[in-house]
Design an enzyme around this catalytic site. Sequence first.
Site, mmCIF file in Angstrom:
data_model
loop_
_atom_site.group_PDB
_atom_site.id
_atom_site.type_symbol
_atom_site.label_atom_id
_atom_site.label_comp_id
_atom_site.label_asym_id
_atom_site.label_seq_id
_atom_site.Cartn_x
_atom_site.Cartn_y
_atom_site.Cartn_z
ATOM 1 N N GLU A 116 -31.347 -2.113 21.849
ATOM 2 C CA GLU A 116 -31.395 -2.651 20.343
ATOM 3 C C GLU A 116 -30.871 -3.877 20.298
ATOM 4 O O GLU A 116 -29.815 -4.148 20.785
ATOM 5 C CB GLU A 116 -30.884 -1.561 19.458
ATOM 6 N N GLU A 145 -26.258 6.169 20.868
ATOM 7 C CA GLU A 145 -24.848 5.514 20.417
ATOM 8 C C GLU A 145 -24.062 6.540 19.944
ATOM 9 O O GLU A 145 -23.640 6.978 18.848
ATOM 10 C CB GLU A 145 -25.128 4.649 18.921
HETATM 11 C C1 PNW Z 1 -27.354 1.289 15.204
HETATM 12 N N1 PNW Z 1 -21.323 -0.123 13.719
HETATM 13 O O1 PNW Z 1 -26.324 1.421 14.386
HETATM 14 C C2 PNW Z 1 -28.515 2.302 15.225
HETATM 15 O O2 PNW Z 1 -28.913 2.693 16.421
HETATM 16 C C3 PNW Z 1 -29.496 2.131 14.237
HETATM 17 O O3 PNW Z 1 -30.015 3.316 14.043
HETATM 18 C C4 PNW Z 1 -29.279 1.127 13.100
HETATM 19 O O4 PNW Z 1 -30.371 1.052 12.056
HETATM 20 C C5 PNW Z 1 -28.693 -0.281 13.778
HETATM 21 O O5 PNW Z 1 -27.819 -0.114 14.556
HETATM 22 C C6 PNW Z 1 -28.438 -1.224 12.461
HETATM 23 O O6 PNW Z 1 -27.210 -0.712 11.909
HETATM 24 C C7 PNW Z 1 -25.273 0.967 14.237
HETATM 25 O O7 PNW Z 1 -20.548 0.099 12.811
HETATM 26 C C8 PNW Z 1 -24.521 1.415 13.119
HETATM 27 O O8 PNW Z 1 -20.555 -0.947 14.402
HETATM 28 C C9 PNW Z 1 -23.114 0.844 12.611
HETATM 29 C C10 PNW Z 1 -22.553 0.078 13.929
HETATM 30 C C11 PNW Z 1 -23.282 -0.147 15.178
HETATM 31 C C12 PNW Z 1 -24.566 0.393 15.223
#
Ligand code: PNW
Length: 496
Positions: A402, A213
């Site tokens: 994911e 990401e």
């Molecule tokens: C992902 N957004 O994070 C990560 O890969 C994980 O580590 C995390 O725990 C999971 O999704 C849930 O949050 C994100 O703000 C964090 O759009 C923020 C965003 C997207 C993905």
Amino acid sequence: MRRKLSRRTFAKVAGGAALAASTELPSLGATLGTGNATQTTAAARGDAGRDFPRGFIWGTATASYQVEGAVKEDGRGPSIWDTFSHTPGKVVNNANGDVANDHYHLYKTDVQLMKALGVKAYRFSIAWPRVFPNGDGPANPKGLDFYNRLVDELLANGIQPFATLYHWDLPQSLQDRFGGWEGRDTSKAFGDYAGHVAARLSDRGKHIFTINEFGAFIEVGYRWGVHAPGLRLTGLRLNQTRHHAVLGHGLAVQAIRASAKPGTKVGIAENVTIPAPVFETPENIKAAETAMREMNAQYLTVIMEGKYTDWYLKSAGADAPKFTPEDLKIMSSPLDFVGINVYTARFVRADQSSPVGYVEVQHPKSFPHAPSFWLYVTPEALYWGPRHVAKLWGAKEIYITENGCSSSDEPAADGRVYDTDRVTYLRSYLTQLRRATAENVPVRGYFLWSLMDNFEWADGYTNRFGIHYVDYASQKRTPKLSADFYREVIARNAVL
Ligand code: PNW
């Protein structure tokens, strides 16, 4: 990976599929050399119309800093997340990952949780500062030993390891010396670390993801200052940081190819921004495809196409990143598969008055979302995400690296956790994923985020994403209703 379906072929097959019954369409599988042969058995089970391709890989995912704990054990160096979470006010309740789920010690228990679910694969991440405590320089063999033990335990239980090399726990030393991903030296160090790990793990771990990401750790960490390292960069500095992160990915791909055992497959796990047509007219579908390239110009588009889009460079103007043609070649090193993390979609519609031919349709305040404010419930994301990747870039193997949601779930009086919101979320998203596989979009597997509740970054332990409830005081894991649901999905290879 770079082979493109002709526009017309795909439009006929998949584009048409959005508007017509998929059974009437020519098979994209024939074009891509895949099969869709589960109909008979699914029909016998009563799952016809809800089944996934035979051999579909169901998995779960976690990440090192979110679950491992043991931050000072066996020579691990500090990461930017240790520093950040120990800075008062950065994480809800000033929580940190010092202990987290104690997965470092409880990994055998956690492998048994997966075995009970019937998952075929586990996506975990490797903590760079365990392997190279300073990011570069001398390796710490004890750090990699943990992942050797984990991989052996997984294989002994019939679960395939899928390792991610970077899930945000950058060695602090690289931040101090090079400004983290702001510095090109970090990209180079990442390549070296990737080659080192691949040489030692690829005899057993056949699937490696470079980086998790860009769209989150750069944007949230270097632009919004909400994640480690907590910076608020703008303009050229921000664009250059984005560029260095993607360059690091490319250097890692090359290093893995050079050092891994034959048969190792390399890919990425990117949270692509997913534009979905607000409704599925041919014009809006085309607008969504254009938006997919532009909204991901700095990350997945340049990786898949080997160049930044004209519109991105034009809009960035003097702030466009400085790069060489050689950089672009490295960044777009061919991949064996594309992993996408899918949580939410953005709606777009065609608009000829816009210079890019589309406009975004904003969600109203009342649009349903999970407790995580950014997680709008848009199941269409799990159809359009993989479909765009297949159509625009001809990806031959796609993984959903994911997908999942947070919930305010807590144990009920009987001790069980009835996370019906998560079950509903998963069912609707998987129904859309099934629509994609039925149209022969080559999705090979799906990793549910997450195996268990864990350290949710700046939200600390407040937003629970697990299908197992974790009582952090006792480290007890309890399957939620969603775990029962997922076990059934896996057993029947169908969405229920
Ligand atoms: C992902 N957004 O994070 C990560 O890969 C994980 O580590 C995390 O725990 C999971 O999704 C849930 O949050 C994100 O703000 C964090 O759009 C923020 C965003 C997207 C993905």
